[in-house]
Design a protein around this motif. Sequence first.
Motif, PDB file in Angstrom:
ATOM      1  N   GLU A   1       2.595   1.103   3.569  1.00  0.00           N
ATOM      2  CA  GLU A   1       1.937   1.085   4.874  1.00  0.00           C
ATOM      3  C   GLU A   1       2.031  -0.244   5.619  1.00  0.00           C
ATOM      4  O   GLU A   1       2.066  -0.260   6.841  1.00  0.00           O
ATOM      5  CB  GLU A   1       0.470   1.496   4.731  1.00  0.00           C
ATOM      6  CG  GLU A   1      -0.056   2.063   6.041  1.00  0.00           C
ATOM      7  CD  GLU A   1      -1.537   2.329   6.031  1.00  0.00           C
ATOM      8  OE1 GLU A   1      -2.216   1.992   5.064  1.00  0.00           O
ATOM      9  OE2 GLU A   1      -2.007   2.863   7.043  1.00  0.00           O
TER      10      GLU A   1
ATOM     11  N   GLU B   1       1.235   4.944   0.566  1.00  0.00           N
ATOM     12  CA  GLU B   1       0.467   5.953   1.296  1.00  0.00           C
ATOM     13  C   GLU B   1       1.311   7.201   1.524  1.00  0.00           C
ATOM     14  O   GLU B   1       2.468   7.134   1.946  1.00  0.00           O
ATOM     15  CB  GLU B   1      -0.001   5.417   2.641  1.00  0.00           C
ATOM     16  CG  GLU B   1      -0.800   6.482   3.408  1.00  0.00           C
ATOM     17  CD  GLU B   1      -1.511   5.937   4.626  1.00  0.00           C
ATOM     18  OE1 GLU B   1      -2.303   5.004   4.495  1.00  0.00           O
ATOM     19  OE2 GLU B   1      -1.241   6.452   5.717  1.00  0.00           O
TER      20      GLU B   1
ATOM     21  N   GLU C   1      -3.526   7.279  -1.094  1.00  0.00           N
ATOM     22  CA  GLU C   1      -3.460   5.952  -0.501  1.00  0.00           C
ATOM     23  C   GLU C   1      -3.922   4.971  -1.563  1.00  0.00           C
ATOM     24  O   GLU C   1      -5.001   5.129  -2.114  1.00  0.00           O
ATOM     25  CB  GLU C   1      -4.400   5.933   0.707  1.00  0.00           C
ATOM     26  CG  GLU C   1      -4.320   4.712   1.555  1.00  0.00           C
ATOM     27  CD  GLU C   1      -5.145   4.892   2.833  1.00  0.00           C
ATOM     28  OE1 GLU C   1      -4.691   4.423   3.877  1.00  0.00           O
ATOM     29  OE2 GLU C   1      -6.234   5.479   2.785  1.00  0.00           O
TER      30      GLU C   1
ATOM     31  N   GLU D   1       0.841  -1.192   0.000  1.00  0.00           N
ATOM     32  CA  GLU D   1       0.000   0.000   0.000  1.00  0.00           C
ATOM     33  C   GLU D   1       0.876   1.241   0.000  1.00  0.00           C
ATOM     34  O   GLU D   1       1.601   1.491   0.959  1.00  0.00           O
ATOM     35  CB  GLU D   1      -0.942   0.038   1.197  1.00  0.00           C
ATOM     36  CG  GLU D   1      -1.874   1.249   1.092  1.00  0.00           C
ATOM     37  CD  GLU D   1      -2.873   1.374   2.228  1.00  0.00           C
ATOM     38  OE1 GLU D   1      -3.310   0.346   2.759  1.00  0.00           O
ATOM     39  OE2 GLU D   1      -3.194   2.506   2.574  1.00  0.00           O
TER      40      GLU D   1
END
Length: 109
Positions: free
Chosen positions: A94, A61, A68, A59
Amino acid sequence: MKRLLATALLSFVAATAFAAGDEFTLTIKDHAFEPKEITLPAGKKVKLLVVNKDATPAEFESKPLGREKVIPGKASATINLGPLKPGRYAFVEEYHENEAAAQGTIIVQ
Ligand SMILES: [Cu+2]
């Protein structure tokens, strides 16, 4: 007619070449960003292509950029950014955000 088509094709190729100049690539491998610092131009729209070479999802972010995005394993995603103000913008992967390799910075200048 043939000539018209050729002209249209040429301008399409030119437009594509121009767009490619505004695309930047960030790679994730072994949960680490490469590069860890990426420089983007200020005041214009850019595309950030995030390529996840790992088999597991990642992820991207960035809280300061308000972005995101989950990227499945062995896949990539495009994040549209800008126009951005000059500065430094932190981002993380993340799922591994506490590891130094999973932290990076976008430098806009
Ligand atoms: Cu998140």
